[in-house]
Design an enzyme around this catalytic site. Structure first.
Site, PDB file in Angstrom:
ATOM      1  N   TYR A  38       0.828  -1.202   0.000  1.00 53.91           N
ATOM      2  CA  TYR A  38       0.000   0.000   0.000  1.00 53.91           C
ATOM      3  C   TYR A  38       0.866   1.256   0.000  1.00 53.91           C
ATOM      4  O   TYR A  38       0.652   2.174  -0.801  1.00 53.91           O
ATOM      5  CB  TYR A  38      -0.915  -0.015   1.223  1.00 53.91           C
ATOM      6  CG  TYR A  38      -1.856   1.163   1.300  1.00 53.91           C
ATOM      7  CD1 TYR A  38      -2.962   1.244   0.466  1.00 53.91           C
ATOM      8  CD2 TYR A  38      -1.642   2.190   2.221  1.00 53.91           C
ATOM      9  CE1 TYR A  38      -3.837   2.320   0.542  1.00 53.91           C
ATOM     10  CE2 TYR A  38      -2.505   3.262   2.307  1.00 53.91           C
ATOM     11  CZ  TYR A  38      -3.605   3.332   1.467  1.00 53.91           C
ATOM     12  OH  TYR A  38      -4.451   4.398   1.543  1.00 53.91           O
TER      13      TYR A  38
ATOM     14  N   ILE B  87      -8.691   9.387   8.244  1.00 54.27           N
ATOM     15  CA  ILE B  87     -10.029   9.771   7.806  1.00 54.27           C
ATOM     16  C   ILE B  87     -10.947   8.581   8.059  1.00 54.27           C
ATOM     17  O   ILE B  87     -10.695   7.484   7.553  1.00 54.27           O
ATOM     18  CB  ILE B  87     -10.054  10.150   6.315  1.00 54.27           C
ATOM     19  CG1 ILE B  87      -9.030  11.254   6.011  1.00 54.27           C
ATOM     20  CG2 ILE B  87     -11.458  10.553   5.897  1.00 54.27           C
ATOM     21  CD1 ILE B  87      -9.302  12.572   6.697  1.00 54.27           C
TER      22      ILE B  87
ATOM     23  N   THR C 235     -13.399   6.127   7.411  1.00 51.91           N
ATOM     24  CA  THR C 235     -14.140   5.560   6.293  1.00 51.91           C
ATOM     25  C   THR C 235     -14.252   4.052   6.506  1.00 51.91           C
ATOM     26  O   THR C 235     -13.580   3.487   7.386  1.00 51.91           O
ATOM     27  CB  THR C 235     -13.423   5.813   4.953  1.00 51.91           C
ATOM     28  OG1 THR C 235     -12.205   5.050   4.920  1.00 51.91           O
ATOM     29  CG2 THR C 235     -13.108   7.298   4.771  1.00 51.91           C
ATOM     30  N   PRO C 236     -15.060   3.359   5.705  1.00 50.87           N
ATOM     31  CA  PRO C 236     -15.169   1.899   5.836  1.00 50.87           C
ATOM     32  C   PRO C 236     -13.845   1.162   5.673  1.00 50.87           C
ATOM     33  O   PRO C 236     -13.715   0.025   6.136  1.00 50.87           O
ATOM     34  CB  PRO C 236     -16.150   1.526   4.718  1.00 50.87           C
ATOM     35  CG  PRO C 236     -17.011   2.730   4.559  1.00 50.87           C
ATOM     36  CD  PRO C 236     -16.066   3.894   4.760  1.00 50.87           C
TER      37      PRO C 236
END
Length: 266
Positions: free
Chosen positions: A157, A192, A194-195
């Site tokens: 990533y 942040i 988020t899912p």
């Protein structure tokens, strides 16, 4: 008239999280938004509630054939594209088997993460340039804090997002050299909510403790929201940033501002 009135916009990975927030903000600002993702019809039904300036298209960003189909559709329907937001991305934690650390990283997992996060951005930029070069436009690539600093437990990533950071600058300079009037910038969010975080945070008390631990290292003291990134993307998409290209906009509550994440209270 909004800040993106009558602009033709394509957002990838837009079914949820940051992508969805970008779509909603851009739509409110007057854009005609092409919402793309690979998720199910159930997960994308919300697009229909926006209004007649929003439409959904299935787009697998790692497929050049899919990008060609999408590009041809935009040419035939609208003639050009004003804004592309390359948002689609995966950590690999849910989508591949791993492991993800530098010593044991799985090659197939590494390749899948790069195909989505990096190849998807490269292909998006490639075809956006073709759609924008006559009239100009803005490309916004969603990278990550992980594209600036190392992440020991997520090397694929981090590597892919670092590559997005540098590819953005190369695209910006290429378009400037060609006189295309296409700007290209990257956004680097961190913390942040988020899912994407769900796989890491867990449930119940474990989730609460993990969130508290992370927020203790954020100078502003809390997670950001997807809309915080959406407003950054809006700035880079509209004419207010007409003299801005090749930058990296960090939206992280101050995490990267210094070597110590949060000042201590005396």
């Amino acid at each position: 008239m909004g800040r993106l009135a009558n602009r033709i916009v394509l957002v990838t990975g837009a079914a949820r999280g940051i992508g969805k927030a970008i779509v909603e903000v851009f739509y409110k600002e007057g854009a005609r938004v092409i919402v793309t993702d690979i998720r199910s019809q159930t997960e994308t039904q919300w697009v229909q509630t926006l209004g007649n300036r929003a439409e959904y298209m299935h787009l697998d960003v790692k497929s050049e054939a899919a990008w060609l189909d999408t590009t041809n559709y935009i040419k035939e329907t609208y003639g050009h594209l004003d804004v592309l937001v390359n948002n689609a991305g995966i950590t690999g934690f849910l989508e591949t088997k791993g492991p993800f650390d530098a010593e044991h990283v799985d090659l197939a997992s590494w390749e899948e993460v790069h195909q989505v996060n990096l190849n998807g951005v490269m292909l998006g930029c490639k075809y956006a340039i073709q759609l924008m070069k006559e009239k100009g436009g803005s490309i916004v690539n969603i990278s990550s804090r992980s594209g600036i600093v190392g992440i020991p437990a997520a090397v694929a990533y981090a590597s892919s997002k670092a590559a997005v950071r540098n590819h953005t600058k190369s695209v910006a300079l290429y378009c400037a050299e060609k006189g295309y009037r296409i700007r290209c910038n990257s956004i680097h969010p961190a913390a942040i909510m988020t899912p994407m975080w769900d796989a890491m945070l867990g449930d119940g008390e474990q989730r609460r403790q993990f969130i508290n631990h992370i927020e203790s290292g954020i100078p502003l003291g809390h997670f950001g929201e997807a809309v915080d990134v959406a407003y950054g993307a809006l700035y880079l998409a509209c004419e207010e940033s007409k003299y801005v290209t090749g930058i990296e906009l960090t939206i992280d509550g101050g995490i990267l501002a210094g070597s110590e994440a949060k000042p201590t209270q005396k």
